[in-house]
Design an enzyme around this catalytic site. Structure first.
Site, mmCIF file in Angstrom:
data_model
loop_
_atom_site.group_PDB
_atom_site.id
_atom_site.type_symbol
_atom_site.label_atom_id
_atom_site.label_comp_id
_atom_site.label_asym_id
_atom_site.label_seq_id
_atom_site.Cartn_x
_atom_site.Cartn_y
_atom_site.Cartn_z
ATOM 1 N N HIS A 127 0.871 -1.173 0.000
ATOM 2 C CA HIS A 127 0.000 0.000 0.000
ATOM 3 C C HIS A 127 0.911 1.227 0.000
ATOM 4 O O HIS A 127 1.150 1.833 1.048
ATOM 5 C CB HIS A 127 -0.929 -0.004 1.218
ATOM 6 N N GLU A 191 -6.231 -4.256 -6.681
ATOM 7 C CA GLU A 191 -7.599 -3.688 -6.663
ATOM 8 C C GLU A 191 -7.708 -2.448 -7.546
ATOM 9 O O GLU A 191 -8.426 -1.507 -7.228
ATOM 10 C CB GLU A 191 -8.031 -3.390 -5.213
ATOM 11 N N TRP A 196 -10.285 3.384 -5.312
ATOM 12 C CA TRP A 196 -10.014 3.888 -3.957
ATOM 13 C C TRP A 196 -8.527 4.057 -3.686
ATOM 14 O O TRP A 196 -8.146 4.647 -2.691
ATOM 15 C CB TRP A 196 -10.668 3.011 -2.890
ATOM 16 N N TYR A 261 -14.555 -9.263 -0.925
ATOM 17 C CA TYR A 261 -14.979 -9.488 0.467
ATOM 18 C C TYR A 261 -16.495 -9.618 0.572
ATOM 19 O O TYR A 261 -17.237 -9.071 -0.257
ATOM 20 C CB TYR A 261 -14.548 -8.293 1.334
ATOM 21 N N GLU A 297 -7.247 -11.989 -1.799
ATOM 22 C CA GLU A 297 -7.784 -11.420 -0.545
ATOM 23 C C GLU A 297 -9.268 -11.727 -0.476
ATOM 24 O O GLU A 297 -9.989 -11.526 -1.466
ATOM 25 C CB GLU A 297 -7.685 -9.884 -0.515
ATOM 26 N N TRP A 328 -7.693 -11.535 5.241
ATOM 27 C CA TRP A 328 -6.947 -10.347 5.674
ATOM 28 C C TRP A 328 -6.579 -10.420 7.155
ATOM 29 O O TRP A 328 -6.881 -11.376 7.859
ATOM 30 C CB TRP A 328 -7.734 -9.096 5.280
ATOM 31 N N HIS A 337 -11.696 -5.499 13.420
ATOM 32 C CA HIS A 337 -11.067 -5.581 12.103
ATOM 33 C C HIS A 337 -10.228 -6.863 12.067
ATOM 34 O O HIS A 337 -9.007 -6.831 12.127
ATOM 35 C CB HIS A 337 -10.211 -4.333 11.858
HETATM 36 C C1 BMA Z 1 -6.512 -2.446 4.942
HETATM 37 C C2 BMA Z 1 -6.791 -2.301 6.430
HETATM 38 C C3 BMA Z 1 -5.903 -1.204 6.931
HETATM 39 C C4 BMA Z 1 -4.428 -1.532 6.602
HETATM 40 C C5 BMA Z 1 -4.251 -1.871 5.135
HETATM 41 C C6 BMA Z 1 -2.859 -2.348 4.809
HETATM 42 O O1 BMA Z 1 -7.387 -3.319 4.341
HETATM 43 O O2 BMA Z 1 -6.522 -3.507 7.102
HETATM 44 O O3 BMA Z 1 -6.071 -1.052 8.317
HETATM 45 O O4 BMA Z 1 -3.608 -0.462 6.946
HETATM 46 O O5 BMA Z 1 -5.173 -2.860 4.760
HETATM 47 O O6 BMA Z 1 -2.519 -3.517 5.496
#
Ligand code: BMA
Length: 376
Positions: A127, A191, A196, A261, A297, A328, A337
């Site tokens: 990311h 993705e 996003w 998801y 994922e 995840w 989460h």
């Molecule tokens: C996302 C969430 C966030 C996280 C990101 C990278 O889907 O889980 O909280 O920072 O992934 O792992």
């Protein structure tokens, strides 16, 4: 110099030139370690037996713990490690010591090596921060300018190559004490059929997206990174045309995946429908392109359906030749989460049943013995 020597010298120069040209022509094969080729073989072969279970950040934290050694929520529930561990390297590009999820990159390296030594498979997500605004991956405020800048603004371009230098150095540092560079499935720019992340579909053209991928791939190769396979993972629920619209090409991709998801309890039916449609399409694409396929994922956050594993997920996955499914992370810092159960969770018993199913493969199932059922 004597004429005969000069001729010999010219011959040697010509041969070196020819060899390096030959190398260039077959660049992809020559830039992969033996272990990386073995990983590719494993990913292809495993789907004949079943599918591997994967968990993001599996051994670095979980619900109620952080940083313990050799711990994993999945293992605490079923007695076995996931076969695939996912890791996140966002913020490494900024030279930070810890990831955006607050995990030390040295710890991640250590866990990846341990996982490899146990016989497990590692996959990396990235990311990456927004190189134009300085915000995070989800910062889309600069709209359609970010990928374009990386590609054509000379300052942004060289800054971005600097980021890739850091990724290259990190990947090259994933070496065991015995000197084996461990193979890793790298999953960048994921993705991207959604909008996003700054590399998403509304923010770059298909050509720009492909160019970003190829730049990433070629540059890492040029830095001698020879231990990566590359996973392509758009969002689930797209058509074949949408899936392929931004595909950089067979020579740049080793595995075809997707992320999808279940968001709410009442979405079970639509989740199964979309998963089935996407997996049906992916099975065809995998065949057409000779690539392994995977659910890169998925999950249902906080698992409010007690039998989600055996009644929702497994009945879908058992029908397709996927190499793995990855759920995840179990965030220790966010409420609810989490995507894998932990001891005492209401879906834990069902997860054990899932674990016992014929086609689910955990670490001790694949540990050098794909094809033989080890622990069930
Ligand atoms: C996302 C969430 C966030 C996280 C990101 C990278 O889907 O889980 O909280 O920072 O992934 O792992």
């Amino acid at each position: 110099m004597k004429k005969s020597r000069m001729l010999l010298f010219a011959f040697i120069v010509l041969m070196i030139g020819a060899c390096s040209l030959g190398k260039k022509d077959t660049g992809i094969e020559t830039l992969r370690t033996v272990e990386t080729d073995l990983l590719f073989g494993k990913l292809k072969q495993v789907s004949q037996t079943g599918f591997m279970f994967g968990h993001q950040d599996a051994t670095v934290y979980g619900i109620g713990w952080d940083g313990d050694s050799a711990r994993s929520d999945v293992k605490s529930v079923c007695g076995d490690y996931p076969a695939v561990c996912g890791w996140e390297i966002g913020r490494i590009e900024k030279g930070k010591k810890v990831s955006l999820d607050n995990v030390d990159f040295d710890r991640i390296r250590k866990e990846m090596i341990l996982n490899y030594q146990r016989g497990g498979i590692n996959t990396l997500s990235w990311h990456a921060d927004n190189p134009v605004t300085g915000g995070d991956s989800w910062d889309i405020s600069a709209k359609a300018t970010v990928v374009g800048s990386i590609l054509s603004d000379s300052v942004k371009h060289s800054e971005f190559l600097g980021w890739l230098d850091i990724i290259a150095a990190y990947c090259s540092s994933l070496v065991t004490e015995e000197g084996v560079k461990i193979p890793v499935l790298f999953r960048p720019w994921h993705e991207h059929t959604g909008s996003w992340f700054w590399w998403g579909k509304d923010f770059c053209t298909p050509e720009q997206y492909k160019a970003l991928w190829i730049l990433t791939y070629d540059y890492l190769h040029s830095k001698g990174v020879d231990n990566l396979l590359y996973a392509y993972s758009p969002c689930g629920g797209c058509t074949k045309e949408e899936y392929m619209e931004r595909y950089p090409g067979d020579e740049y991709v080793d595995l075809l995946g997707f992320d999808y998801y279940q968001n709410r309890i009442e979405d079970t039916e639509s989740y199964q429908k979309v998963m089935n449609e996407t997996l049906g399409m992916l099975a065809e694409l995998g065949k057409e392109h000779s690539k392994p396929i995977a659910v890169t994922e998925t999950g249902l956050m906080a698992l409010p359906i007690d039998d989600w594993w055996t009644n929702v997920l497994y009945p879908i996955l058992e029908n397709y030749p996927i190499s793995y499914v990855l759920v995840w992370r179990n965030a220790r810092e966010l409420e609810n989460h989490y995507f894998a159960p932990y001891p005492g969770h209401s879906s834990a018993a069902d997860f054990v049943d899932f674990y016992k199913k014929a086609k689910t493969l955990f670490l001790s199932d694949i540990n050098g013995h794909i094809g033989e059922r080890m622990n069930k």
